[in-house]
Structures are given as structure tokens and as C-alpha cells.
Design a protein around this motif. Sequence first.
Motif, short mmCIF file in Angstrom:
data_model
loop_
_atom_site.label_atom_id
_atom_site.label_comp_id
_atom_site.label_asym_id
_atom_site.label_seq_id
_atom_site.Cartn_x
_atom_site.Cartn_y
_atom_site.Cartn_z
N THR A 10 -23.91 95.99 -4.23
CA THR A 10 -24.19 97.42 -4.35
C THR A 10 -23.73 98.17 -3.10
O THR A 10 -23.57 97.60 -2.02
N ASN A 11 -23.54 99.46 -3.26
CA ASN A 11 -23.16 100.28 -2.11
C ASN A 11 -24.21 100.25 -1.02
O ASN A 11 -23.91 100.27 0.17
N THR A 12 -25.48 100.18 -1.42
CA THR A 12 -26.56 100.10 -0.43
C THR A 12 -26.47 98.80 0.36
O THR A 12 -26.56 98.81 1.60
N ALA A 13 -26.28 97.68 -0.33
CA ALA A 13 -26.21 96.38 0.34
C ALA A 13 -25.02 96.32 1.28
O ALA A 13 -25.11 95.78 2.39
N LEU A 14 -23.89 96.87 0.87
CA LEU A 14 -22.69 96.82 1.71
C LEU A 14 -22.83 97.73 2.92
O LEU A 14 -22.49 97.33 4.04
N ALA A 15 -23.35 98.93 2.73
CA ALA A 15 -23.50 99.86 3.85
C ALA A 15 -24.49 99.38 4.88
O ALA A 15 -24.35 99.66 6.07
N SER A 16 -25.53 98.65 4.43
CA SER A 16 -26.60 98.23 5.35
C SER A 16 -26.40 96.83 5.92
O SER A 16 -27.16 96.42 6.79
N ASP A 17 -25.38 96.11 5.45
CA ASP A 17 -25.14 94.77 5.98
C ASP A 17 -24.84 94.85 7.48
O ASP A 17 -24.01 95.65 7.93
#
Length: 331
Positions: free
Chosen positions: A72-79
Motif C-alpha cells: 500500500t501507499n501507506t506502507a511504502l511511504a512509512s517504511d
Amino acid sequence: MRPFDYQRIGAVEEIGAQASDRASFLAGGTNLVDLMKHEIETPEQLLDISRLDLARIEDGEDGSLQVGTLVTNTALASDARVRQRWPLLSAALLAGATAQLRNRATTGGNLLQRTRCYYFYDTARPCNKRNPGEGCGAFSGHNRIHAILGASEQCIATHPSDMAVAMVALDAGVRLRAPDGSERELPVEELHRLPGDEPQRDTVLVPGELIAGVHLPAPPPGRQVYRKVRDRSSYAFALVSVGVILALKDGTVSSVRIAFGGVAHKPWRARKAEAALQGRPATEEAFLKAANAELADAKGYGGNDFKIPLARRTLVAVLRDAAGKTGEARA
């Protein structure tokens, strides 16, 4: 919404047997479902891939990163790895949508989202992208958000993704899997098409081909900056966005990568500007010359004429920021 056949895919190997030429893949559905409701997209089959094992972010060789299509965009941005080493990508993702949408939107789906052109979404208006040969209402209509680079007589729509702009600047690659199980990889820059005489074709994908994931090569040297200019400070699509990675040595540009969003039918790699800057002193004059070189062929259509000076000012400002400060990218 027209009737369709829904099938849940349990393994990528099942796709070849299930997919037809009129099939669409469903993951987060944040764009596809809306298009189906408006009967702009009318797939005969909906293949639900949301439960496939493609939601991992894994370290690759030589400092690279492998991103599954269902991340998800959230998971990628927060990694943590992305925030520390590819802050341009994290900043672009955070600028792209609300938290609720980022929680659902996927990496592959983000790349494949379709234009937000008013005429594409309004089925009562002519649109060559929706119905080839019908005409383009934006030419003589309301075209404030439309393209200034790479357009054709058939279409002046723009690609809406922020994430894709960052990936183009980062030289990311996309892994594709065909229904017969064969795979290929190509740069994200080559995934999307300019409209030409076939504005209905957004990408080079063949029917049934799945984006399996994205390859992020090791980050290049330099400061990464992403800036998005939009009509309101809350979440909106870019009028102009710019992603820059700039490295200096003794005040001279040793390497530079630049990508625009909101100005063309695809994320626009600004190679003329890059060539104009390479090996030159990092000065305001050099930044302006680079912007002018890239925008020399830009064309407005009345309502979007302002985008040309806006793109010029934004690129100069982002280059100035990248040359004069250290730290992480910002939206």
C-alpha cells in the motif's frame, strides 16, 4: 455499473487460465471502482488479486529495494528504508492522497490510475481517450489542469500520479508478468505512453499482463526534493510537481535527475534540463537556463497557459532548494 464476472485469484499461476482480453485486475480499487460506476471502464472479468503474496518490501542486491505490487501507499511511504534512503518517494506518496486512500491504494494500482481529465469522466462530453475518434472536449473547453508537454491532436490529458514522478526520477524499474508466466522488466519511465494517435492506451502493457512489483535501485548521491503545486493545500492533484535529485561537487553539478508531474500524459523526465545542468555551476542563471531548455516546446491551450511559467518557477525553486540545503525531501 455493467454486469461482470468476479473471480478471486489465489496464486499468480492462476491468472493465465482465468484472464481474458476484457479482464481487469482488482487490488485496492480506489480508481477502478469509480471508473466502473461511471461505466468508463467496463471489464467483462474482474480478477481480485488482493490476497496474493505480493505485499512485501524486501532488500535487494547492491542496496536496492524490491516492492511488491500490493504494497500500500501507506506502507511504502512509512517504511524506514524508504524514508531514509529514498525520501523523494516518501514525500511524493504523502503528497498524493488522504490517509484513507493511501491505506487502500497499492503500488501497482497507483502506477495504473487513469487521468482525472473532466471530459474523460463526463460521459456526456467527447473524449478520444474514452471513445477513440469522438474528439477531445478539452481543446476548446475547460483545460486548466491539462498538458503542456507531449500532447497530441487527439488528447491533452495528464497523468495524475505523484508516486510515479518520484519513481521516474529514481530510475525505478517495473516487473511485469504475462499470462503465460513469462516476465519482463522495464523502466517506469517506459511504462506509460504519450497519447499520439492512440490516446486510449495509457501504458505499454499487453492484455492480462500484471505489474508484479517495482525495483528501486540504490539511491543516487545528492539531496532529494519533491514539490507539488496544487489549487489547495489539502489533497488535490498537481497542477505542476517536480522531483529533483541533485549532487554538487565544489559548487558544480556532478549529477542531477529531474521529473515533472501534472504537465504531460505520463510522468515527464526532464532530460533536456538535466543535460543543461550537468557539469555547470549551481547558480540561479543555470537553473533558469535549464528550465527554459526543457520548456522550450511547451504549449498551452488557453486555460492552462499559466502552467508554463509555473513549471519554470517551480523547477528553479526546487533546484535552488536542493542545491542550498541538506536533509530530507519535502512535499
